[in-house]
Write a protein that holds these residues in place. Sequence first.
Motif, PDB file in Angstrom:
ATOM      1  N   LEU A  82       0.840  -1.420   0.006  1.00 32.70           N
ATOM      2  CA  LEU A  82      -0.153  -0.036   0.160  1.00 32.70           C
ATOM      3  C   LEU A  82       0.968   1.244   0.009  1.00 32.70           C
ATOM      4  CD1 LEU A  82      -2.820   1.303   0.094  1.00 32.70           C
ATOM      5  CD2 LEU A  82      -2.811   0.954   2.552  1.00 32.70           C
TER       6      LEU A  82
ATOM      7  N   LEU B  67      -0.069   8.054   4.865  1.00 28.57           N
ATOM      8  CA  LEU B  67      -1.289   7.736   4.187  1.00 28.57           C
ATOM      9  C   LEU B  67      -1.644   6.378   4.157  1.00 28.57           C
ATOM     10  CD1 LEU B  67      -0.867   9.813   0.966  1.00 28.57           C
ATOM     11  CD2 LEU B  67      -2.196  10.311   2.858  1.00 28.57           C
TER      12      LEU B  67
ATOM     13  N   HIS C  35      -2.854   6.049   7.604  1.00 28.46           N
ATOM     14  CA  HIS C  35      -4.282   6.691   7.979  1.00 28.46           C
ATOM     15  C   HIS C  35      -5.457   5.491   7.333  1.00 28.46           C
ATOM     16  CE1 HIS C  35      -7.298   9.597   7.921  1.00 28.46           C
ATOM     17  NE2 HIS C  35      -7.825   9.135   6.731  1.00 28.46           N
ATOM     18  N   VAL C  36      -5.017   4.814   6.224  1.00 30.88           N
ATOM     19  CA  VAL C  36      -5.978   3.878   5.549  1.00 30.88           C
ATOM     20  C   VAL C  36      -6.226   2.767   6.362  1.00 30.88           C
ATOM     21  CG1 VAL C  36      -6.374   1.855   3.981  1.00 30.88           C
ATOM     22  CG2 VAL C  36      -5.473   4.108   3.178  1.00 30.88           C
TER      23      VAL C  36
ATOM     24  N   PHE D 147     -13.379   4.638  -0.172  1.00 24.44           N
ATOM     25  CA  PHE D 147     -12.308   5.167  -1.020  1.00 24.44           C
ATOM     26  C   PHE D 147     -11.735   4.287  -2.128  1.00 24.44           C
ATOM     27  CE2 PHE D 147      -7.513   5.379  -1.267  1.00 24.44           C
ATOM     28  CZ  PHE D 147      -7.228   6.786  -1.418  1.00 24.44           C
TER      29      PHE D 147
ATOM     30  N   ALA E 279     -14.188   4.922  -4.929  1.00 24.63           N
ATOM     31  CA  ALA E 279     -14.076   5.953  -5.600  1.00 24.63           C
ATOM     32  C   ALA E 279     -13.112   6.071  -6.634  1.00 24.63           C
ATOM     33  CB  ALA E 279     -13.760   7.078  -4.737  1.00 24.63           C
TER      34      ALA E 279
ATOM     35  N   LEU F 138     -14.039  11.289  -6.048  1.00 21.48           N
ATOM     36  CA  LEU F 138     -12.637  10.897  -5.898  1.00 21.48           C
ATOM     37  C   LEU F 138     -11.680  12.044  -5.142  1.00 21.48           C
ATOM     38  CD1 LEU F 138     -10.457   8.443  -6.133  1.00 21.48           C
ATOM     39  CD2 LEU F 138     -10.248   9.311  -8.399  1.00 21.48           C
TER      40      LEU F 138
ATOM     41  N   GLN G 259     -12.500  12.141  -1.781  1.00 25.83           N
ATOM     42  CA  GLN G 259     -11.738  10.926  -0.940  1.00 25.83           C
ATOM     43  C   GLN G 259     -10.326  11.301  -0.555  1.00 25.83           C
ATOM     44  OE1 GLN G 259     -12.955   8.259   0.656  1.00 25.83           O
ATOM     45  NE2 GLN G 259     -14.779   8.421  -0.081  1.00 25.83           N
ATOM     46  N   PHE G 260      -9.819  11.804  -1.490  1.00 26.37           N
ATOM     47  CA  PHE G 260      -8.384  12.084  -1.703  1.00 26.37           C
ATOM     48  C   PHE G 260      -8.126  13.261  -0.451  1.00 26.37           C
ATOM     49  CE2 PHE G 260      -6.986  10.019  -5.715  1.00 26.37           C
ATOM     50  CZ  PHE G 260      -6.095   9.225  -5.155  1.00 26.37           C
TER      51      PHE G 260
ATOM     52  N   LYS H  80      -9.785  13.791   1.953  1.00 29.13           N
ATOM     53  CA  LYS H  80      -9.785  13.526   3.559  1.00 29.13           C
ATOM     54  C   LYS H  80      -8.336  12.828   3.994  1.00 29.13           C
ATOM     55  CE  LYS H  80     -14.682  11.937   3.151  1.00 29.13           C
ATOM     56  NZ  LYS H  80     -15.436  10.639   2.852  1.00 29.13           N
ATOM     57  N   LEU H  81      -7.853  12.618   3.098  1.00 27.55           N
ATOM     58  CA  LEU H  81      -6.357  11.872   3.881  1.00 27.55           C
ATOM     59  C   LEU H  81      -5.425  13.082   4.429  1.00 27.55           C
ATOM     60  CD1 LEU H  81      -5.511   9.636   0.632  1.00 27.55           C
ATOM     61  CD2 LEU H  81      -6.656   8.933   2.617  1.00 27.55           C
ATOM     62  N   PRO H  82      -4.555  12.605   5.328  1.00 28.05           N
ATOM     63  CA  PRO H  82      -3.921  13.662   5.846  1.00 28.05           C
ATOM     64  C   PRO H  82      -2.851  14.266   4.953  1.00 28.05           C
ATOM     65  CG  PRO H  82      -3.398  11.774   6.621  1.00 28.05           C
ATOM     66  CD  PRO H  82      -4.551  11.458   5.693  1.00 28.05           C
ATOM     67  N   ASN H  83      -2.708  15.587   5.572  1.00 27.71           N
ATOM     68  CA  ASN H  83      -1.791  16.406   4.361  1.00 27.71           C
ATOM     69  C   ASN H  83      -2.153  16.610   2.827  1.00 27.71           C
ATOM     70  OD1 ASN H  83      -0.469  15.630   6.870  1.00 27.71           O
ATOM     71  ND2 ASN H  83       1.671  16.305   5.906  1.00 27.71           N
ATOM     72  N   ILE H  84      -3.345  16.256   2.593  1.00 30.23           N
ATOM     73  CA  ILE H  84      -3.586  16.564   1.117  1.00 30.23           C
ATOM     74  C   ILE H  84      -4.598  17.497   1.130  1.00 30.23           C
ATOM     75  CG2 ILE H  84      -4.623  15.283  -0.852  1.00 30.23           C
ATOM     76  CD1 ILE H  84      -3.013  13.161  -0.265  1.00 30.23           C
TER      77      ILE H  84
ATOM     78  N   LEU I 289      -3.765  19.280  -4.625  1.00 28.39           N
ATOM     79  CA  LEU I 289      -3.177  18.076  -4.606  1.00 28.39           C
ATOM     80  C   LEU I 289      -4.168  16.872  -4.858  1.00 28.39           C
ATOM     81  CD1 LEU I 289      -0.688  16.121  -4.620  1.00 28.39           C
ATOM     82  CD2 LEU I 289      -0.479  16.271  -2.203  1.00 28.39           C
TER      83      LEU I 289
ATOM     84  N   GLN J 125      -6.867  17.139  -6.153  1.00 31.13           N
ATOM     85  CA  GLN J 125      -7.609  17.269  -7.668  1.00 31.13           C
ATOM     86  C   GLN J 125      -6.081  16.733  -8.765  1.00 31.13           C
ATOM     87  OE1 GLN J 125      -9.009  21.048  -9.041  1.00 31.13           O
ATOM     88  NE2 GLN J 125      -7.916  20.583 -11.010  1.00 31.13           N
TER      89      GLN J 125
ATOM     90  N   LEU K 171      -4.169  14.216  -7.723  1.00 32.42           N
ATOM     91  CA  LEU K 171      -4.075  12.901  -7.628  1.00 32.42           C
ATOM     92  C   LEU K 171      -5.321  12.074  -8.404  1.00 32.42           C
ATOM     93  CD1 LEU K 171      -3.260  12.660  -3.731  1.00 32.42           C
ATOM     94  CD2 LEU K 171      -1.566  12.295  -5.810  1.00 32.42           C
TER      95      LEU K 171
ATOM     96  N   VAL L 107      -5.532  -0.993  -1.121  1.00 31.49           N
ATOM     97  CA  VAL L 107      -6.033  -0.324  -0.013  1.00 31.49           C
ATOM     98  C   VAL L 107      -7.009  -1.395   0.798  1.00 31.49           C
ATOM     99  CG1 VAL L 107      -8.063   1.336   0.539  1.00 31.49           C
ATOM    100  CG2 VAL L 107      -6.291   1.980  -1.018  1.00 31.49           C
TER     101      VAL L 107
END
Lengths: 199, 199
Positions: free
Chosen positions: A11, A29, A32-33, A44, A47, B11, B14-15, B17-21, B25, B27, B29, B48
């Motif tokens: 991952l 990340l 986090h998952v 996720f 999506a 999508l 969803q990205f 919601k991840l930390p540090n994003i 970024l 968009q 991804l 995942v």
Amino acid sequence: MAYHLNSFDALVEQFRKLPNIGGKLAQRLAFHVLSMSDEQARAFADAVLDAKRTIHYCSVCGNLTDSDVCSICSGPKRDRGVICVVASPSDVIAVEKTREYNGLYHVLHGLISPADNVGPSDIHIKQLLRRLESDEVKELIIATNPTVEGDATAMYISKLVKPAGINVTRLAFGIPVGGDLEYADELTLTRAIENRREM
Amino acid sequence: MAYHLNSFDALVEQFRKLPNIGGKLAQRLAFHVLSMSDEQARAFADAVLDAKRTIHYCSVCGNLTDSDVCSICSGPKRDRGVICVVASPSDVIAVEKTREYNGLYHVLHGLISPADNVGPSDIHIKQLLRRLESDEVKELIIATNPTVEGDATAMYISKLVKPAGINVTRLAFGIPVGGDLEYADELTLTRAIENRREM
């Protein structure tokens, strides 16, 4: 001292392959998952697959869409007399965010770049010309970036289209709003002076 | 001017919601996912789900593993006389990367923090004490961060364990290798002076 944790490492590796994501962030990340609920992880993953499965290029303008013709091309309130020509779908999103533009788009999917062996036939210029065959379009706004490739592409399209009596414009270049003259580079300042407006 | 592109927006969301994003970024991804092949997108989504499904906590040390007991706890060459106590699984990865440590680990899954209502019973201290009941363990290396919470947790464990005759140490604090005295903060410098070594 082998430390195996295969599906976690896998991952992390997947996250590392994404643009702008280095090793530390990829690991974060992945952790986090693991901290997500099963439903969140499933949402996720879904999506990713849903977007990949349902999104493709609009058959008219080349923008991203989940139907045959995108919501802009099929929008009843959009002005069909103007087409804004951009390099990529992300530029469409940027222009839409201004909420100032109400015309159509045409996505070139690239810019002419002899250095990278990208010629006019490698980007969606032919598709643009086909759209101009109807008499509806009165103006083409070329919104390519002010780079060598963006300038070359704008020039190429302009020369091709102008003889047909279509008005071709390009986005204004100048000092960014909130910017500082002192810190503007010479090229930007030169363009700003060239394009000065009466007030 | 509605611009709907549901599964793409989903999508991006969803990205985000991840930390540090952030938005930009996220968009980028999402666009990257669209540029993947079907196999690549599938591999990403599977990674995942696989990680989420197969990775859980080691029943002995609390580290992440895809089996009942992690590869470190079950490793035949690891020194069973030393346990390195860390706050989270990512700390295990950090220590393993040094390739200097050959003992076992114990993951606390948190630190004592009265301000956040986290007491000793909320983290895996009881599990640590149970591991110390066997006579095998001679030393506990406490590798919590040099923060208020890390210090409090280290103190708490040390007081609890020392009477049993187990040697308790903590990672050295001081100037980072390659660091500069001039830029070291006062606390770090104080610790570096306190912990000075003969040469």
